[in-house]
Design a protein around this motif. Structure first.
Motif, mmCIF file in Angstrom:
data_model
loop_
_atom_site.group_PDB
_atom_site.id
_atom_site.type_symbol
_atom_site.label_atom_id
_atom_site.label_comp_id
_atom_site.label_asym_id
_atom_site.label_seq_id
_atom_site.Cartn_x
_atom_site.Cartn_y
_atom_site.Cartn_z
ATOM 1 N N ILE A 240 47.797 39.920 35.525
ATOM 2 C CA ILE A 240 47.975 38.531 35.097
ATOM 3 C C ILE A 240 48.491 38.618 33.671
ATOM 4 N N PRO A 241 49.800 38.486 33.474
ATOM 5 C CA PRO A 241 50.441 38.887 32.222
ATOM 6 C C PRO A 241 49.928 38.192 30.971
ATOM 7 N N ASN A 242 49.507 36.938 31.096
ATOM 8 C CA ASN A 242 49.082 36.201 29.903
ATOM 9 C C ASN A 242 47.623 36.457 29.524
ATOM 10 N N LEU A 243 46.917 37.218 30.349
ATOM 11 C CA LEU A 243 45.538 37.565 30.015
ATOM 12 C C LEU A 243 45.512 38.900 29.292
ATOM 13 N N SER A 244 44.420 39.164 28.612
ATOM 14 C CA SER A 244 44.273 40.392 27.835
ATOM 15 C C SER A 244 43.964 41.579 28.742
ATOM 16 N N VAL A 245 44.028 42.765 28.139
ATOM 17 C CA VAL A 245 43.632 43.971 28.857
ATOM 18 C C VAL A 245 42.196 43.839 29.343
ATOM 19 N N ARG A 246 41.306 43.358 28.461
ATOM 20 C CA ARG A 246 39.901 43.180 28.818
ATOM 21 C C ARG A 246 39.751 42.273 30.042
ATOM 22 N N GLU A 247 40.413 41.118 29.992
ATOM 23 C CA GLU A 247 40.258 40.137 31.075
ATOM 24 C C GLU A 247 40.823 40.668 32.383
ATOM 25 N N ASN A 248 41.929 41.407 32.314
ATOM 26 C CA ASN A 248 42.497 41.979 33.529
ATOM 27 C C ASN A 248 41.591 43.045 34.127
ATOM 28 N N ILE A 249 40.946 43.844 33.289
ATOM 29 C CA ILE A 249 40.092 44.917 33.803
ATOM 30 C C ILE A 249 38.851 44.362 34.484
ATOM 31 N N VAL A 250 38.176 43.380 33.857
ATOM 32 C CA VAL A 250 36.871 42.936 34.380
ATOM 33 C C VAL A 250 36.998 41.885 35.476
ATOM 34 N N LEU A 251 38.225 41.448 35.769
ATOM 35 C CA LEU A 251 38.417 40.331 36.697
ATOM 36 C C LEU A 251 37.696 40.548 38.025
ATOM 37 N N ALA A 252 37.876 41.711 38.629
ATOM 38 C CA ALA A 252 37.286 41.944 39.945
ATOM 39 C C ALA A 252 35.779 42.184 39.875
ATOM 40 N N ALA A 253 35.284 42.568 38.678
ATOM 41 C CA ALA A 253 33.862 42.895 38.540
ATOM 42 C C ALA A 253 33.027 41.715 38.070
ATOM 43 N N LEU A 254 33.630 40.553 37.812
ATOM 44 C CA LEU A 254 32.893 39.416 37.273
ATOM 45 C C LEU A 254 31.675 39.023 38.111
ATOM 46 N N PRO A 255 31.784 38.971 39.446
ATOM 47 C CA PRO A 255 30.578 38.616 40.216
ATOM 48 C C PRO A 255 29.411 39.563 39.944
ATOM 49 N N ARG A 256 29.700 40.833 39.760
ATOM 50 C CA ARG A 256 28.640 41.817 39.523
ATOM 51 C C ARG A 256 28.094 41.719 38.103
ATOM 52 N N LEU A 257 28.931 41.259 37.169
ATOM 53 C CA LEU A 257 28.525 41.188 35.772
ATOM 54 C C LEU A 257 27.827 39.884 35.419
ATOM 55 N N SER A 258 27.954 38.887 36.260
ATOM 56 C CA SER A 258 27.423 37.565 35.918
ATOM 57 C C SER A 258 25.954 37.442 36.304
ATOM 58 N N ARG A 259 25.262 36.627 35.558
ATOM 59 C CA ARG A 259 23.861 36.317 35.833
ATOM 60 C C ARG A 259 23.695 34.820 35.625
#
Length: 507
Positions: A353-372
């Motif tokens: 997703i070109p307009n997002l940062s490296v951080r946001e692109n990396i964690v995108l798929a892991a967000l459900p696991r990281l969220s509480r």
């Protein structure tokens, strides 16, 4: 019936895009009444040549003749009016209009008042379609028909427009076997009438069944033109891939299936996967710590196989199990819950997703696991991003840099990091090194080896023969949506792969 009359010809056609030669001095001649195969792998120049012949592009160098006279087509409609019709893989008609209106689009019969004579148009359309084995209500909207029937309507439109050249781009890709036979009957009829056909397909059996001559393109250049019957399949495959044939017949391609990692149970079992005409019986397995490659020509079913395993391609039959548990077909979330992740071929449309940062692109798929409770811990994000940027050696000024600003190789590593964040058991890689430089390619290949050494199961799709042979423990060879053989150990050689792809009667 073929004659010696050349109906359409390109002389020394060259075309540049952004400094890159898409066509490099290509000469192509088409005789009246012949069925001429145009073949080549991705990026060979087939589509570009077709667009030059039909007025979509004008060549930077070279010239065209039609019926022996020089021509310049500035727009596709000029080529159509001259008698050159094209049937594309994706039906390019108007779904909301009636079947009859599509058959006569732009040339509807009119009454004395200049209005469209609908009754006459319907009767004429029904007569045209009946000639090609299509029995549909021509008053129905085209979009209500099955894709195969729409393709046949496109064919009927093309040949009813007084065409002397018909270009068919992968015409059987959406057709059922019965419709394929109908199409071949139509082609035979056109052949007898002296209409010339350019036939683009990756299905070897089709080419040798219906085509008279073949032109092979590779990297925008003409490699070969000549009678198809005089060209053994193995030589055709070799020309398309740019590999030496060698003493392939002596090697043969038998005795597939030597066991690797025999002490481990397969993590993935895919059994007899069927999806329309795209997959017609693919079975394979992958063990933990193993890289299994999918080999075959473009259109053989490689990408379709990994998409089916991911749940992105619905199945008509077959089963997929991961660690002994059946994964419901056609469900990407179910596949991901089972531990399957995929690095897609096109990182621009299916990946970053070109307009997002490296951080946001990396964690995108892991967000459900990281969220509480719907909240995502920034500390967890930072820890994961830092880990993977170091592990994959991603070069960026900071995790907050836009991913669009990174090189192609680093973008590919960001995507790889995204899916590794999900802690997959099986990683599907579709052309993981396409479009990146040599150094980045070597780094990505080394990462794949490291991941496999740590126990990750990997299924690799690549058009790069060396990448497959050097990087895979085993190869499953596909052709026309069928797994036709397996190579392991010392059998994994270029000669054996080419022999398996070109072998007749392997289905």
């Amino acid at each position: 019936m073929r004659t010696d009359a050349v109906v359409l010809e390109a002389f020394g056609a060259s075309l540049h895009f952004a400094g890159v030669k898409a066509l490099d001095f290509v000469t192509f001649s088409l005789h009246a009444g012949e069925v001429h195969a145009l073949v080549g792998e991705n990026g060979a120049g087939k589509s570009t040549l077709i667009k030059v012949l039909t007025g979509v592009y004008q060549p930077d160098e070279g010239a065209l003749t039609h019926r022996g006279k020089p021509v310049v087509f500035h727009r596709p409609v000029q080529a159509q009016q001259a008698g050159i019709s094209t049937i594309y893989q994706e039906v390019n008609l108007v779904p909301l209009m009636s079947v009859a209106a599509n058959v006569f689009l732009g040339r509807q019969p009119r009454n004395r008042l200049g209005l469209v004579d609908t009754n006459r148009m319907n009767a004429m359309a029904a007569e045209v379609l009946a000639e090609y084995g299509i029995e549909e209500d021509v008053r129905r909207p085209l979009g209500e028909l099955a894709v195969g029937a729409q393709q046949m309507v496109a064919l009927a439109r093309a040949v009813s427009a007084d065409a002397d050249v018909v270009i068919m781009d992968e015409p059987t890709s959406s057709l059922e076997p019965r419709e394929v036979e109908t199409l071949f009957g139509v082609i035979e009829t056109l052949h007898r009438k002296g209409i010339a056909i350019v036939y683009v397909s990756h299905r070897m059996d089709e080419l040798y069944r219906i085509c008279d001559r073949v032109t092979v393109l590779r990297d925008g250049r003409l490699v070969h033109t000549g009678p198809l019957a005089d060209l053994p399949r193995i030589e055709l495959v070799s020309m398309m891939l740019g590999r030496e044939v060698g003493d392939i017949r002596a090697h043969g391609a038998t005795g597939f299936g030597a066991e690797h990692h025999a002490s481990k149970e397969p993590l993935l079992r895919a059994e007899n996967l069927v999806s329309g005409r795209r997959l017609a019986g693919v079975s394979l397995d992958v063990r933990p710590g193993e890289v299994v490659g999918l080999a075959g020509l473009l259109g053989s079913g490689r990408t379709e196989t990994v998409r089916a395993i991911l749940g992105d391609l619905p199945l008509d039959g077959g089963t997929i199990t991961v660690a002994g548990t059946v994964v419901p077909s056609g469900s990407v979330p179910a596949a991901m819950r089972a531990g399957i992740s995929m690095l897609a071929e096109d990182r621009k449309s299916d990946g970053i997703i070109p307009n997002l940062s490296v951080r946001e692109n990396i964690v995108l798929a892991a967000l459900p696991r990281l969220s509480r409770f719907g909240l995502v811990s920034r500390a967890k994000q930072d820890r994961i991003v830092r880990t993977f940027m170091e592990r994959l050696r991603i070069k960026a000024s900071s995790p907050d840099q836009k991913v669009a600003e990174l090189s192609g190789g680093n973008q590919q590593k960001v995507l790889l990091a995204r899916w590794l964040c999900t802690q997959p058991k099986l990683l599907l890689l579709d052309e993981p090194t396409r479009g990146i430089d040599v150094g980045a390619k070597a780094e990505v290949q080394a990462l794949i080896d490291e991941l496999a050494a740590e126990g990750l199961a990997v299924l690799l799709v690549s058009s790069d023969m060396e990448e497959l042979i050097d990087g895979a423990d085993r190869l499953v060879v596909l052709r026309d949506g069928v797994a036709i053989g397996e190579l392991a150990g010392d059998q994994v050689t270029e000669d054996n792969v080419l022999a398996a792809i070109a072998a007749e009667g392997s289905r």
